[in-house]
Design an enzyme around this catalytic site. Structure first.
Site, PDB file in Angstrom:
ATOM      1  N   SER A   8       0.825  -1.196   0.000  1.00  7.09           N
ATOM      2  CA  SER A   8       0.000   0.000   0.000  1.00  7.09           C
ATOM      3  C   SER A   8       0.870   1.262   0.000  1.00  7.09           C
ATOM      4  O   SER A   8       1.693   1.442  -0.906  1.00  7.09           O
ATOM      5  CB  SER A   8      -0.964  -0.030   1.189  1.00  7.09           C
ATOM      6  N   ASP A  17      -8.170  -6.429  -5.618  1.00  9.28           N
ATOM      7  CA  ASP A  17      -8.087  -5.221  -4.810  1.00  9.28           C
ATOM      8  C   ASP A  17      -8.602  -4.041  -5.616  1.00  9.28           C
ATOM      9  O   ASP A  17      -8.149  -3.796  -6.733  1.00  9.28           O
ATOM     10  CB  ASP A  17      -6.627  -4.982  -4.399  1.00  9.28           C
TER      11      ASP A  17
END
Length: 495
Positions: free
Chosen positions: A204, A415
């Protein structure tokens, strides 16, 4: 009588020798100085509440990064389960910015102990990156790694500063500087790991943290003394925030392609919003993006097909946080962008939050020694401003590719937060020469995903994984890290 005294003395000497041997076995090597041994013993974690029995050693505690400010970062370290002296050292960082690598990375993804509901509170992770049961024809190359988790920057988790102004001056530069200082000082405490091959990994916003820390080490090593040299070999990042323009464009394209948003909303966003321009953007674009994020109130942005927590206790999916100044600049103004990830058990972060706030757990971890006035959380509510966040990390990636570091980028393909579409757009921007085009890789008899090998960088997709790949696909994630550490391609045929 004399023989009894001799026998008793011999027994005492034997017992003392055994104690010394046990303590010596806790610290490697035995020639370490008394101060270093004392520091290591002070950080040794004997056993956590609810912890399963393990044979490997673990350490946790604080490393000061700025003595004048009273600034210290909290770490948790696990030796490899077998022959740790022969294994590399891997540092794991979670993103946010402001999220804990202990709450996510250790306790919910790749660490040895995963939190769970009920008693015992911890379960052993068979797919931990310091130990795994995955076997293939490359298993002999690198079985495990020594794992180091760091809560960075200060204000995250148990990491703290005694200077309140430090929290107001956080940003990418400060995070990289403090993490580098942490490593230099940590290696002084654990000098027998100094010569190991060293790698960094994360996910991330660690798409900023990891390359920036790698660059700082890379540059410092050019003029470093033997004392401060770090044997950096490379890094691997997953579902990583790397480039504002392509990350944002990829999110919208991915949502439309996966039937999350309508044709009309998609075409209106692409027509109205200019993701290559700095903010402020058009008010019309803001309204359209509000509608885009609305859908992620009812499904999990971090894994499109996973359930959401519905028991009403999870702070992870319900709490929202905004950090002014974080990338990407257009999306960062929307609540949906700042929602925290959940994981395969969407309520698991609730269990972790309860566990790490227990006084007995904190005592066992040597954590919260200054009695921080706020509770431990996965992502800090105290960090509300981020002073610097470059729009693109690609210049750093290019520099480190040319510097010869081993770089892998991976992406869980369900995702929606930093989707595979975004990462593909981003890597295409690098303009690297393709050495091996889009090829399936296998986990036993099943396709694990696809890979493309560029000149200096490898990109891997993980089929069916969400934002936190080790949470959703632990065996495939373990396979990925083992092949990365071994510098071997993933299997291109069933085995």
């Amino acid at each position: 009588m004399a023989s009894k005294l001799i026998s008793s003395s011999f027994f005492l000497l034997l017992l003392l020798s055994s104690v010394v041997t046990v303590l010596g076995d806790q610290l490697e090597p035995n020639r370490l100085g008394g101060k270093i041994k004392a520091q290591q013993l002070a950080d040794r974690v004997i056993r956590l509440p609810g912890q399963p029995h393990v044979k490997f050693r673990q350490y946790a505690g604080y490393v000061t990064v700025d003595e004048s400010h009273g600034k210290a970062l909290f770490y948790w370290f696990f030796e490899a389960t077998e022959n740790p002296k022969d294994k590399p050292l891997l540092l794991w960082l979670n993103g946010g910015p402001g999220c804990s690598s202990i709450g996510y990375g250790e306790a919910e993804e790749l660490g040895p102990f995963l939190t769970q509901k009920g008693i015992p509170e911890l379960k052993f992770n068979e797919y931990a990156w310091n130990k795994g049961k995955f076997k293939d024809f490359l298993i002999f190359l690198f079985l495990f790694a020594n794992l180091l988790f760091l809560e960075s920057p200060v204000g995250v988790g148990f990491s703290y500063t005694n200077t309140s102004e430090d929290i107001k001056n956080l940003g990418d530069t400060v995070a990289a500087k403090d993490s580098y200082t942490f490593l230099v000082n940590w290696f002084e405490r654990f000098p027998h790991y100094k010569s190991r091959d060293f790698y960094i990994s994360g996910e991330s916003y660690a798409g900023h943290y990891v390359p920036q820390l790698a660059e700082r080490i890379f540059d410092a090593n050019k003029k470093a003394s033997k004392k401060s040299y770090i044997n950096l070999k490379g890094f691997m990042i997953g579902n990583a925030l790397l480039d504002d323009e392509t990350d944002q464009k990829g999110m919208i394209d991915y949502a439309w392609d996966h039937a999350v948003i309508s044709d009309r909303l998609y075409h209106n966003i692409t027509k109205t919003c200019n993701f290559s321009a700095p903010p402020p953007t058009k008010k019309e674009c803001d309204a359209l993006l509000d509608k885009y994020f609305d859908v992620y109130d009812i499904i999990d942005m971090y894994s499109l097909y996973a359930p959401i927590c519905v028991n009403g206790t999870s702070t992870t999916t319900r709490r929202r946080r905004k950090i002014e100044g974080t990338a990407p600049q257009i999306f960062s103004k929307f609540d949906g962008w700042h929602r925290k990830p959940a994981g395969y058990d969407p309520c698991v972060s609730s269990y972790s939050e309860v566990y790490f706030n227990r006084p007995d757990v904190q005592k066992a971890l040597h954590a919260n020694v200054t009695k921080i006035h706020y509770p431990w959380t996965h992502c800090s509510d105290n960090i509300t401003f981020w002073s610097d966040a470059p729009a693109s990390i690609l210049p750093i990636i290019k520099k480190l590719v040319q510097g010869g570091l081993r770089i892998w980028v991976y992406s869980g393909d369900v995702d929606g937060r930093i989707p595979v579409t975004s990462t593909r757009y981003t890597l295409n921007k690098l303009g690297l020469k393709t050495k091996e085009d889009w090829t399936p890789w296998y986990n036993h008899h099943e396709v694990g995903g696809w890979t493309i090998i560029y000149d200096g960088l490898t990109f891997v997709t993980v089929r069916g994984a969400g934002h936190q790949v080790p949470t959703f696909k632990p065996e495939q994630a373990l396979q990925l890290i083992k092949h990365y550490l071994a510098n071997q391609k993933l299997p291109s045929a069933p085995f």
